[in-house]
Design an enzyme around this catalytic site. Structure first.
Site, PDB file in Angstrom:
ATOM      1  N   LYS A 238      -1.261   1.417   0.201  1.00  0.00           N
ATOM      2  CA  LYS A 238      -0.691   0.284  -0.520  1.00  0.00           C
ATOM      3  C   LYS A 238       0.439  -0.396   0.254  1.00  0.00           C
ATOM      4  CE  LYS A 238      -1.477   1.381  -5.376  1.00  0.00           C
ATOM      5  NZ  LYS A 238      -1.273   2.809  -5.667  1.00  0.00           N
ATOM      6  N   ARG A 239       1.127   0.392   1.046  1.00  0.00           N
ATOM      7  CA  ARG A 239       2.229  -0.175   1.831  1.00  0.00           C
ATOM      8  C   ARG A 239       1.752  -1.338   2.704  1.00  0.00           C
ATOM      9  NH1 ARG A 239       3.563   2.786   5.839  1.00  0.00           N
ATOM     10  NH2 ARG A 239       1.844   4.229   5.558  1.00  0.00           N
TER      11      ARG A 239
END
Ligand code: GLU
Length: 469
Positions: A238-239
């Site tokens: 997700k980063r």
């Protein structure tokens, strides 16, 4: 007959990595005229959700991944797993383990000291009596000597020291089966010939091979696909931005573009970048899947998306644009947009919009007159004398009987001649008057798209604005 499966755990969104695994399986099946099975691995009842199952299915449909069997759900197959576990016990290949949590903790600590890894010592292999108050688990009698050797279709020969294994659990004390067990039972009973999955499962394969053998099933072929890394070369997460497939749909990507992009994450065919599905079905082969991790490049996805937008059937694009106009709050659901006009919009904007969302915003001025004008643009292009030119253009537009490309040329020529000016003196001012911005499709396009009356109105309004400066 070749048969493969995609076996997601429905504990969240279908993400990029999972979708790529699904695509590889699907292409492999289609290439070989085999079968593609969808199996929902929902045995972890605490983490699996119905919502996630529906989302996975929706994402697969959006990508055009159709399955020939399923969706099976493992929670509907508990009787089968139970029977198979009991069969292993009856054959002396598995056993009940009655160890208490405290006992297990002590065993773990001891084995960490001895082997460097926590391992169960197998003491319940010979213990026969139930313990009061303890619900037993079922453990598999694993072979811990020698090696497990198999030929991975992507990674080549894999040799795994069995000393890494212990008598692992196949049924938990609450009666639910574990992943390694159900995956083997299902793959075997469903007749899966090739297991194509992420290489995060590589360490599970030796356990699974032992289970196939103990259960008397044929061992399938394995192909472990290297993972996907983010641009910074760490595991994609997700980063790095959106990782769920449907998030890309929301952002205005076309399924064909994402599909093409995902295939190329790890698979290649020379330098070729753009492939139709038909070409991929014809060309896809596991031998062309790379051994090293692929790097996710969002710019490349954007580039591919733009390619697909430019070459997409206009009618389909117009329908999608309408959806985005509604979603982005630019028009409301009840708005009746002329399909022919919308096709012209798409043709005018597809060269410059890399996503459908971007296209919706770029053409927003067609639905709402600009509320303000680009600041730099007004400074640079709105001169005091511009007001007169704009009024002249507006008047010509009002007086023209037909509003066509040729009529627009004539209008501009008349005004340029009348004031003895260059097109430069009016082109940007008209653009700003119509769109509020300094960049847009060509003048003809934008004038024709907003239409005669609205064009004249906006140009007059800009003239007035200049006068008030
Ligand atoms: N359910 C597993 C997962 O989502 C896949 C298992 C497999 O492909 O063997 O990671």
């Amino acid at each position: 007959m070749i048969k493969v499966r995609f076996a997601p755990s429905p504990t969240g969104h279908l993400h990029i990595g999972g979708a790529r695994t699904a695509i590889f399986n699907w292409l492999f099946a289609r290439h070989h005229s085999g079968r593609f099975v969808l199996r929902i691995e929902d045995t972890d009842k605490t983490r699996s959700t119905e919502e996630s199952i529906q989302e996975i299915i929706e994402a697969m449909k959006w990508l055009g991944l159709d399955w020939d069997e399923g969706p099976y759900r493992q929670t509907e197959r508990f009787d089968i797993y139970k029977k198979e576990a009991e069969r292993l016990i009856a054959e002396g290949k598995a056993y009940y383990c009655w160890c208490t949590p405290e006992e297990l903790e002590a065993i773990r600590e001891e084995s960490k000291g001895k082997f460097g890894i926590p391992k169960y010592d197998g003491r319940c292999r010979s213990r026969r009596e139930p313990r009061e108050g303890v619900n037993p688990v079922i453990r598999f009698k694993a072979r811990t000597e020698g090696e497990t050797v198999f030929k991975d279709l992507i990674k080549g020969e894999i040799r795994y020291p069995n000393s890494q294994l212990d008598d692992f659990i196949i049924m938990r004390s609450d009666g639910t089966p574990t992943y390694n067990f159900v995956v083997v039972v299902d793959d075997a009973l469903m007749g899966i010939t090739h297991v194509i999955r992420g290489d995060d499962h590589l360490n599970n394969t030796p356990k699974q091979i032992q289970l196939y053998e103990a259960l008397g099933y044929d061992v399938p072929q394995f192909a472990h696909v290297p993972m996907i890394l983010g641009p910074d070369k760490t595991k994609l997460s997700k980063r790095h931005g959106a990782v769920s497939v449907l998030a890309y749909r929301e952002e205005g990507y076309l399924p064909e573009a994402l599909f093409n992009f995902l295939v190329r994450l790890g698979w290649s065919h020379g330098d070729k970048e753009i492939f139709s599905k038909e070409e991929l079905i014809e060309l896809f082969d596991l031998k062309d899947v790379g051994k090293s991790p692929a790097v996710f490049n969002p710019d490349k996805l954007l580039w591919l998306n733009h390619h697909y937008i430019k070459t997409y059937p206009v009618e389909k694009l117009a329908e999608l644009l309408k959806e985005f106009l509604v979603k982005e709050g630019i028009v409301d659901t009840s708005a009746e947009l002329d399909p022919e006009w919308l096709k012209e919009v798409v043709i005018a904007f597809r060269e410059r919009a890399k996503t459908l969302k971007e296209m919706a915003h770029q053409c927003e001025f067609l639905f709402k007159a600009p509320e303000k004008y680009d600041e730099k643009g007004t400074k640079k292009f709105f001169k005091p004398e511009t007001a007169i030119y704009l009024e002249a253009i507006a008047e010509e537009i009002e007086n023209t009987s037909e509003f066509t490309k040729e009529a627009i040329d004539k209008i501009f020529n008349n005004v340029l001649e009348r004031f003895n000016i260059k097109l430069k003196a009016v082109a940007q001012p008209v653009r700003i008057a119509i769109t509020g911005r300094t960049v847009s499709p060509g003048l003809h396009e934008i004038l024709l798209l907003v239409g005669k009356e609205e064009a004249a109105k906006r140009i007059r309004r800009a003239a007035q604005y200049i006068k008030n400066l």
